[in-house]
Design a protein around this motif. Sequence first.
Motif, PDB file in Angstrom:
ATOM      1  N   ILE A 129      17.874  -5.047   8.036  1.00 38.25           N
ATOM      2  CA  ILE A 129      17.554  -6.050   9.044  1.00 38.25           C
ATOM      3  C   ILE A 129      18.747  -6.233   9.968  1.00 38.25           C
ATOM      4  CG2 ILE A 129      17.006  -8.484   9.433  1.00 38.25           C
ATOM      5  CD1 ILE A 129      15.621  -8.373   6.689  1.00 38.25           C
ATOM      6  N   ALA A 130      18.449  -6.362  11.265  1.00 35.84           N
ATOM      7  CA  ALA A 130      19.475  -6.533  12.300  1.00 35.84           C
ATOM      8  C   ALA A 130      20.380  -5.306  12.415  1.00 35.84           C
ATOM      9  CB  ALA A 130      20.297  -7.804  12.102  1.00 35.84           C
ATOM     10  N   ALA A 131      19.952  -4.172  11.857  1.00 36.78           N
ATOM     11  CA  ALA A 131      20.669  -2.917  12.094  1.00 36.78           C
ATOM     12  C   ALA A 131      20.049  -2.217  13.294  1.00 36.78           C
ATOM     13  CB  ALA A 131      20.585  -2.025  10.863  1.00 36.78           C
ATOM     14  N   ARG A 132      20.783  -1.243  13.814  1.00 39.16           N
ATOM     15  CA  ARG A 132      20.328  -0.477  14.976  1.00 39.16           C
ATOM     16  C   ARG A 132      20.304   1.002  14.651  1.00 39.16           C
ATOM     17  NH1 ARG A 132      20.986  -2.835  20.079  1.00 39.16           N
ATOM     18  NH2 ARG A 132      21.422  -5.042  19.922  1.00 39.16           N
ATOM     19  N   LEU A 133      19.441   1.744  15.343  1.00 42.77           N
ATOM     20  CA  LEU A 133      19.444   3.199  15.265  1.00 42.77           C
ATOM     21  C   LEU A 133      19.295   3.741  16.683  1.00 42.77           C
ATOM     22  CD1 LEU A 133      17.210   4.147  12.189  1.00 42.77           C
ATOM     23  CD2 LEU A 133      19.686   4.397  12.396  1.00 42.77           C
ATOM     24  N   PRO A 134      19.823   4.963  16.912  1.00 41.85           N
ATOM     25  CA  PRO A 134      19.643   5.575  18.230  1.00 41.85           C
ATOM     26  C   PRO A 134      18.172   5.941  18.463  1.00 41.85           C
ATOM     27  CG  PRO A 134      20.837   7.055  16.739  1.00 41.85           C
ATOM     28  CD  PRO A 134      20.651   5.766  16.006  1.00 41.85           C
ATOM     29  N   LEU A 135      17.761   5.900  19.728  1.00 47.98           N
ATOM     30  CA  LEU A 135      16.347   6.117  20.054  1.00 47.98           C
ATOM     31  C   LEU A 135      15.871   7.528  19.743  1.00 47.98           C
ATOM     32  CD1 LEU A 135      16.212   4.176  23.454  1.00 47.98           C
ATOM     33  CD2 LEU A 135      15.251   3.460  21.259  1.00 47.98           C
ATOM     34  N   HIS A 136      16.722   8.539  19.967  1.00 46.02           N
ATOM     35  CA  HIS A 136      16.236   9.926  19.861  1.00 46.02           C
ATOM     36  C   HIS A 136      16.135  10.406  18.413  1.00 46.02           C
ATOM     37  CE1 HIS A 136      20.503  10.657  19.210  1.00 46.02           C
ATOM     38  NE2 HIS A 136      20.197  11.868  18.789  1.00 46.02           N
ATOM     39  N   ALA A 137      16.732   9.663  17.483  1.00 50.15           N
ATOM     40  CA  ALA A 137      16.876  10.196  16.126  1.00 50.15           C
ATOM     41  C   ALA A 137      16.048   9.446  15.091  1.00 50.15           C
ATOM     42  CB  ALA A 137      18.348  10.179  15.711  1.00 50.15           C
ATOM     43  N   SER A 138      15.206   8.509  15.516  1.00 55.27           N
ATOM     44  CA  SER A 138      14.398   7.744  14.561  1.00 55.27           C
ATOM     45  C   SER A 138      12.959   7.695  15.061  1.00 55.27           C
ATOM     46  CB  SER A 138      14.956   6.322  14.419  1.00 55.27           C
ATOM     47  OG  SER A 138      14.927   5.646  15.657  1.00 55.27           O
ATOM     48  N   SER A 139      12.021   7.572  14.125  1.00 51.77           N
ATOM     49  CA  SER A 139      10.608   7.547  14.525  1.00 51.77           C
ATOM     50  C   SER A 139      10.316   6.314  15.384  1.00 51.77           C
ATOM     51  CB  SER A 139       9.706   7.578  13.288  1.00 51.77           C
ATOM     52  OG  SER A 139       9.967   6.481  12.428  1.00 51.77           O
ATOM     53  N   SER A 140      10.850   5.148  14.988  1.00 48.02           N
ATOM     54  CA  SER A 140      10.653   3.935  15.802  1.00 48.02           C
ATOM     55  C   SER A 140      11.238   4.139  17.186  1.00 48.02           C
ATOM     56  CB  SER A 140      11.366   2.735  15.164  1.00 48.02           C
ATOM     57  OG  SER A 140      10.954   2.552  13.845  1.00 48.02           O
TER      58      SER A 140
ATOM     59  N   HIS B  68       0.822  -1.214   0.000  1.00 45.82           N
ATOM     60  CA  HIS B  68       0.000   0.000   0.000  1.00 45.82           C
ATOM     61  C   HIS B  68       0.859   1.269   0.000  1.00 45.82           C
ATOM     62  CE1 HIS B  68      -3.633   2.293   0.798  1.00 45.82           C
ATOM     63  NE2 HIS B  68      -3.060   2.860   1.843  1.00 45.82           N
ATOM     64  N   VAL B  69       1.871   1.312   0.885  1.00 46.34           N
ATOM     65  CA  VAL B  69       2.656   2.540   1.091  1.00 46.34           C
ATOM     66  C   VAL B  69       3.911   2.573   0.210  1.00 46.34           C
ATOM     67  CG1 VAL B  69       3.955   3.892   2.798  1.00 46.34           C
ATOM     68  CG2 VAL B  69       1.801   2.811   3.458  1.00 46.34           C
ATOM     69  N   GLY B  70       4.480   1.399  -0.113  1.00 48.25           N
ATOM     70  CA  GLY B  70       5.734   1.352  -0.871  1.00 48.25           C
ATOM     71  C   GLY B  70       6.902   1.788  -0.013  1.00 48.25           C
ATOM     72  N   HIS B  71       7.998   2.220  -0.661  1.00 49.07           N
ATOM     73  CA  HIS B  71       9.185   2.688   0.072  1.00 49.07           C
ATOM     74  C   HIS B  71       9.640   1.642   1.089  1.00 49.07           C
ATOM     75  CE1 HIS B  71       8.965   6.547  -1.900  1.00 49.07           C
ATOM     76  NE2 HIS B  71       7.676   6.510  -1.692  1.00 49.07           N
ATOM     77  N   HIS B  72       9.881   2.047   2.352  1.00 46.77           N
ATOM     78  CA  HIS B  72      10.370   1.109   3.357  1.00 46.77           C
ATOM     79  C   HIS B  72       9.338   0.918   4.466  1.00 46.77           C
ATOM     80  CE1 HIS B  72      14.385   1.615   1.672  1.00 46.77           C
ATOM     81  NE2 HIS B  72      14.263   2.917   1.803  1.00 46.77           N
ATOM     82  N   VAL B  73       9.146  -0.316   4.857  1.00 49.62           N
ATOM     83  CA  VAL B  73       8.312  -0.654   6.021  1.00 49.62           C
ATOM     84  C   VAL B  73       9.196  -1.429   6.979  1.00 49.62           C
ATOM     85  CG1 VAL B  73       6.408  -2.106   6.813  1.00 49.62           C
ATOM     86  CG2 VAL B  73       6.114  -0.675   4.781  1.00 49.62           C
ATOM     87  N   GLN B  74       9.166  -1.088   8.273  1.00 54.59           N
ATOM     88  CA  GLN B  74      10.090  -1.697   9.220  1.00 54.59           C
ATOM     89  C   GLN B  74       9.384  -2.101  10.508  1.00 54.59           C
ATOM     90  OE1 GLN B  74      14.004   0.900   8.148  1.00 54.59           O
ATOM     91  NE2 GLN B  74      12.531   1.838   9.506  1.00 54.59           N
ATOM     92  N   LEU B  75       9.947  -3.113  11.151  1.00 53.69           N
ATOM     93  CA  LEU B  75       9.483  -3.535  12.473  1.00 53.69           C
ATOM     94  C   LEU B  75      10.695  -3.477  13.401  1.00 53.69           C
ATOM     95  CD1 LEU B  75       7.045  -4.836  14.052  1.00 53.69           C
ATOM     96  CD2 LEU B  75       8.057  -7.050  13.481  1.00 53.69           C
ATOM     97  N   GLY B  76      10.596  -2.666  14.463  1.00 58.87           N
ATOM     98  CA  GLY B  76      11.737  -2.484  15.363  1.00 58.87           C
ATOM     99  C   GLY B  76      11.372  -2.797  16.804  1.00 58.87           C
ATOM    100  N   VAL B  77      12.338  -3.294  17.561  1.00 59.60           N
ATOM    101  CA  VAL B  77      12.140  -3.541  18.998  1.00 59.60           C
ATOM    102  C   VAL B  77      13.218  -2.785  19.775  1.00 59.60           C
ATOM    103  CG1 VAL B  77      11.089  -5.819  18.650  1.00 59.60           C
ATOM    104  CG2 VAL B  77      13.568  -5.651  18.991  1.00 59.60           C
TER     105      VAL B  77
ATOM    106  N   GLN C 151      18.912   1.271  22.049  1.00 59.88           N
ATOM    107  CA  GLN C 151      18.753   1.472  20.612  1.00 59.88           C
ATOM    108  C   GLN C 151      17.515   0.750  20.090  1.00 59.88           C
ATOM    109  OE1 GLN C 151      22.747  -0.093  19.873  1.00 59.88           O
ATOM    110  NE2 GLN C 151      23.273   1.850  18.886  1.00 59.88           N
ATOM    111  N   VAL C 152      17.118   1.083  18.874  1.00 60.83           N
ATOM    112  CA  VAL C 152      16.120   0.284  18.153  1.00 60.83           C
ATOM    113  C   VAL C 152      16.867  -0.782  17.386  1.00 60.83           C
ATOM    114  CG1 VAL C 152      14.127   0.337  16.613  1.00 60.83           C
ATOM    115  CG2 VAL C 152      15.081   2.486  17.478  1.00 60.83           C
TER     116      VAL C 152
END
Lengths: 249, 249
Positions: free
Chosen positions: B131-142, B98-107, B112-113
């Motif tokens: 997949i299996a990458a990390r991002l800092p909590l304050h800088a990503s929507s997840s 439906h949305v295209g681009h990127h769809v992600q599931l983070g924990v 970190q996410v």
Amino acid sequence: MARSSSGESVLERVVRILEAFTPSDRALTVGELSRRAGLPPATGSRMVADMVTHGLLARDADRRVRVGTRLWELASRASPTLSLRELAMPVLEELHGHVGHHVQLGVLDGEQVLFVERLSADQAVINYTRIAARLPLHASSSGLVLLAHAPADLQERVLAGPLARFTPFTITDPGELRRRLADVRRDGFVVCGGFLHPEATGIAVPVRDEGRQVAAAVSVIVPNDDRARDRVAPLASAARRIEQRLLTH
Amino acid sequence: MARSSSGESVLERVVRILEAFTPSDRALTVGELSRRAGLPPATGSRMVADMVTHGLLARDADRRVRVGTRLWELASRASPTLSLRELAMPVLEELHGHVGHHVQLGVLDGEQVLFVERLSADQAVINYTRIAARLPLHASSSGLVLLAHAPADLQERVLAGPLARFTPFTITDPGELRRRLADVRRDGFVVCGGFLHPEATGIAVPVRDEGRQVAAAVSVIVPNDDRARDRVAPLASAARRIEQRLLTH
């Protein structure tokens, strides 16, 4: 490698502990885990504590033990199978949108197919595989494709049997299996009606790497009806597109 | 746990060796691997040989070393994140269609996410995760969604900084971050325009488990345009359907 007084290495124990978990037993008590891994309770308890410290295992709120997220991360982020899977994923998604049911990506590992990806619709026909699950080579469509292109010594080992029967349609005769493997090499696809479950048909095609070696099999699992063969064309087209992505990535 | 003369356990070395691999360095020589893991060459060589024997590592035809398929299998088949991912997958696929681009599931993992799934279209807007990458909590929507619902002590640790800047739009002021976290709890979603890349907007919503705790974030990464907010409704609907699947599985 450091060894215990029983002469067993720490790595052997780590692997035995990880092997104790299954998709249906994702959380175990330390006692259950030690028993399944064949370790004395004190040894099991000490190993689990060390593995938790290093993130290879994690404890639930109820003190049961699970495979750690950190282990999954370490194993996944540099895994060659994940690289193949990521390149193939947009094509698998599109194939799944078109065919529905189950779409799978499998690689040869030892004498089995290891499934590195599976996309399933909610109302899909039954089948046995899931991500990181294995199936025998002679009894699955992916397995026949991978076996048809495997080294001769592996083919001979599998043909030497035993060839387990899952349904009346499973190929268990070595001569018949040998002929089917030749058919797969000639046709470039295989249709397996009811080999694993009487109501399901598996259809698989090979995916070749940059050196034209068969690196994986893409397969769909659909109901056992007249329309199964209609899925060969979209499947073959998906395999060509995955190969193109392998060449250009 | 058996220890070497340096007092370091075998498990510590195993983890350091696995940490030496990255998505861009999936294959390393034994020498490179030993250096990265901080092990003497003889020790590194012996550890690698043992890990290859047990399937935790594998050697290429050119003798370079990779993470073993067996390790990926052991880590994946009983992983709690894989269980969440498998339940969410049909919903993520539909959202992606439906949305295209990127769809992600983070924990949430540590501070970190950790992304356990990512579906990407070929022509998608740029982003940094895999997949299996990390991002800092304050800088990503997840990350903002997971942080907004995280334990207070974790929130305070992140708010205490440092808050790394990636673009002029990244939130680096603790007071502003605190207000945004309150907004996320009130609104049930967050839209982050250009936090990590000036051309990309992340939108995320929480996914709650059976006990109504936030277990994950579903997010989409779309171009930084006026239509970004149109994606909140399909995203929220996808999160509700994943929650329903968690309740009924």
